[in-house]
Design a protein around this motif. Structure first.
Motif, PDB file in Angstrom:
ATOM      1  N   TRP A 157     -49.293  50.801  41.213  1.00  0.00           N
ATOM      2  CA  TRP A 157     -49.091  49.980  40.004  1.00  0.00           C
ATOM      3  C   TRP A 157     -49.631  50.764  38.828  1.00  0.00           C
ATOM      4  O   TRP A 157     -50.827  51.063  38.771  1.00  0.00           O
ATOM      5  CB  TRP A 157     -49.843  48.649  40.132  1.00  0.00           C
ATOM      6  CG  TRP A 157     -49.830  47.798  38.905  1.00  0.00           C
ATOM      7  CD1 TRP A 157     -48.776  47.602  38.065  1.00  0.00           C
ATOM      8  CD2 TRP A 157     -50.914  47.016  38.374  1.00  0.00           C
ATOM      9  NE1 TRP A 157     -49.133  46.747  37.058  1.00  0.00           N
ATOM     10  CE2 TRP A 157     -50.438  46.373  37.225  1.00  0.00           C
ATOM     11  CE3 TRP A 157     -52.236  46.796  38.770  1.00  0.00           C
ATOM     12  CZ2 TRP A 157     -51.229  45.533  36.444  1.00  0.00           C
ATOM     13  CZ3 TRP A 157     -53.034  45.965  38.012  1.00  0.00           C
ATOM     14  CH2 TRP A 157     -52.531  45.333  36.861  1.00  0.00           C
ATOM     15  N   PHE A 159     -50.593  50.846  34.981  1.00  0.00           N
ATOM     16  CA  PHE A 159     -50.889  49.891  33.908  1.00  0.00           C
ATOM     17  C   PHE A 159     -51.757  50.557  32.854  1.00  0.00           C
ATOM     18  O   PHE A 159     -52.358  51.606  33.077  1.00  0.00           O
ATOM     19  CB  PHE A 159     -51.556  48.621  34.469  1.00  0.00           C
ATOM     20  CG  PHE A 159     -52.859  48.841  35.197  1.00  0.00           C
ATOM     21  CD1 PHE A 159     -52.863  49.367  36.469  1.00  0.00           C
ATOM     22  CD2 PHE A 159     -54.063  48.516  34.602  1.00  0.00           C
ATOM     23  CE1 PHE A 159     -54.058  49.568  37.148  1.00  0.00           C
ATOM     24  CE2 PHE A 159     -55.262  48.702  35.275  1.00  0.00           C
ATOM     25  CZ  PHE A 159     -55.261  49.244  36.556  1.00  0.00           C
ATOM     26  N   GLY A 160     -51.758  49.916  31.688  1.00  0.00           N
ATOM     27  CA  GLY A 160     -52.559  50.438  30.586  1.00  0.00           C
ATOM     28  C   GLY A 160     -53.889  49.705  30.537  1.00  0.00           C
ATOM     29  O   GLY A 160     -54.009  48.582  31.010  1.00  0.00           O
TER      30      GLY A 160
HETATM   31  C1  LIG Z   1     -46.522  52.849  30.020  1.00  0.00           C
HETATM   32  C2  LIG Z   1     -46.522  51.663  30.957  1.00  0.00           C
HETATM   33  C3  LIG Z   1     -47.466  50.678  30.792  1.00  0.00           C
HETATM   34  C4  LIG Z   1     -47.490  49.586  31.657  1.00  0.00           C
HETATM   35  N1  LIG Z   1     -48.472  48.665  31.512  1.00  0.00           N
HETATM   36  C5  LIG Z   1     -48.525  47.629  32.348  1.00  0.00           C
HETATM   37  C6  LIG Z   1     -49.579  46.682  32.250  1.00  0.00           C
HETATM   38  O1  LIG Z   1     -50.507  46.831  31.427  1.00  0.00           O
HETATM   39  N2  LIG Z   1     -49.569  45.620  33.089  1.00  0.00           N
HETATM   40  C7  LIG Z   1     -48.596  45.482  34.047  1.00  0.00           C
HETATM   41  O2  LIG Z   1     -48.648  44.520  34.800  1.00  0.00           O
HETATM   42  N3  LIG Z   1     -47.604  46.381  34.200  1.00  0.00           N
HETATM   43  C8  LIG Z   1     -47.546  47.451  33.374  1.00  0.00           C
HETATM   44  N4  LIG Z   1     -46.544  48.381  33.517  1.00  0.00           N
HETATM   45  C9  LIG Z   1     -45.536  48.223  34.600  1.00  0.00           C
HETATM   46  C10 LIG Z   1     -44.211  47.731  34.052  1.00  0.00           C
HETATM   47  O3  LIG Z   1     -44.302  46.369  33.686  1.00  0.00           O
HETATM   48  C11 LIG Z   1     -43.145  47.922  35.134  1.00  0.00           C
HETATM   49  O4  LIG Z   1     -43.023  49.286  35.413  1.00  0.00           O
HETATM   50  C12 LIG Z   1     -41.778  47.372  34.717  1.00  0.00           C
HETATM   51  O5  LIG Z   1     -41.838  45.980  34.560  1.00  0.00           O
HETATM   52  C13 LIG Z   1     -40.678  47.686  35.744  1.00  0.00           C
HETATM   53  O6  LIG Z   1     -41.042  47.202  37.009  1.00  0.00           O
HETATM   54  P1  LIG Z   1     -41.161  48.168  38.279  1.00  0.00           P
HETATM   55  O7  LIG Z   1     -42.281  49.155  37.991  1.00  0.00           O
HETATM   56  O8  LIG Z   1     -41.503  47.255  39.422  1.00  0.00           O
HETATM   57  O9  LIG Z   1     -39.868  48.886  38.444  1.00  0.00           O
HETATM   58  C14 LIG Z   1     -46.522  49.473  32.690  1.00  0.00           C
HETATM   59  C15 LIG Z   1     -45.582  50.487  32.855  1.00  0.00           C
HETATM   60  C16 LIG Z   1     -45.587  51.568  32.017  1.00  0.00           C
HETATM   61  C17 LIG Z   1     -44.571  52.681  32.251  1.00  0.00           C
END
Ligand SMILES: Cc1cc2nc3c(=O)[nH]c(=O)nc-3n(C[C@H](O)[C@H](O)[C@H](O)COP(=O)(O)O)c2cc1C
Length: 216
Positions: A157, A159-160
């Protein structure tokens, strides 16, 4: 033969000797926000980090560092310090047993692009960079890390940091001049894990909407 973890063998994954098709790795990767408590073997995590650091880097600057938290006390401290009491929806349902923090070091890029063979790009001043390659490199390495982890039978996962960055920096002695690119939770998905997050509430844009060929 090293023992396989209960989860990896349950899933049919062999983290020590597994060759998944690339397309399968890409398809399997999704953001997992609910983890089982089982800690992945440290040599598997090390191998994942080794793969991540082999991602492309501008001028081969290699300006990234990875802080792996896998000691249960350190990980518990991490989750406690980043727990925003006002936004508990951000919290994973099952906190991951390993967290990797990815950092970039702009100074390394500046030094590299101040070298003789790069001076023509006039990037020997951090303010002149139209695209911050240390961010780009961080994203590339974070992606490579996630794919390597999935290939090794782990879940991830990205996340930031939303809360507690200063506390984290102080707790884990992170140098002030390193930028936090992002955080990657690693582990095995909980048995009752269900997809959550933006990916479940928004549709993927159609390919033809995003793909422009020969002209926009
Ligand atoms: C730069 C970036 C920051 C993200 N930050 C968060 C976050 O703070 N919390 C979270 O739950 N997911 C976070 N995500 C995950 C995205 O929500 C997720 O990748 C997107 O919804 C697509 O879903 P998948 O990864 O299951 O394909 C982040 C993804 C990226 C690339």
């Amino acid at each position: 033969m090293l023992p396989l973890s209960a989860h990896s063998s349950q899933l049919g994954c062999d983290p020590y000797n597994r060759a998944m098709e690339f397309s399968e790795v890409v398809r399997k990767r999704r953001s997992i926000r609910s983890f089982a408590p089982e800690i992945p073997p440290s040599d598997v995590v090390d191998r994942v980090i080794d793969t991540a650091r082999r991602a492309p880097s501008a001028g081969f600057s290699q300006g990234l560092d990875f802080l792996v938290l896998d000691d249960p006390h350190a990980v518990a401290t991490f989750w406690r310090l980043t727990n925003d009491p006002n936004h508990d929806v951000r919290r994973p349902a099952g906190e991951a047993p390993v967290v990797v923090l990815v950092f970039s070091d702009p100074k390394r890029y500046l030094a590299r692009y101040s070298a003789e063979d790069k001076l023509e790009f006039q990037l020997d001043d951090l303010d002149r960079w139209p695209v911050r390659f240390w961010d780009v490199d961080g994203g590339m390495a974070a992606m490579q890390l996630q794919l390597a982890a999935v290939d090794a039978g782990l879940d991830t996962w990205f996340f930031g940091i939303g809360y507690g960055e200063d506390a984290i920096r102080s707790e884990f002695s992170i140098p002030d001049d390193r930028l936090m690119v992002g955080l990657i939770a690693l582990g095995y998905r909980a048995d009752d894990e269900q997809p959550t997050g933006s990916g479940t509430t928004r549709k993927r844009r159609p390919l033809e909407d995003q793909l422009h060929r020969n002209t926009w």
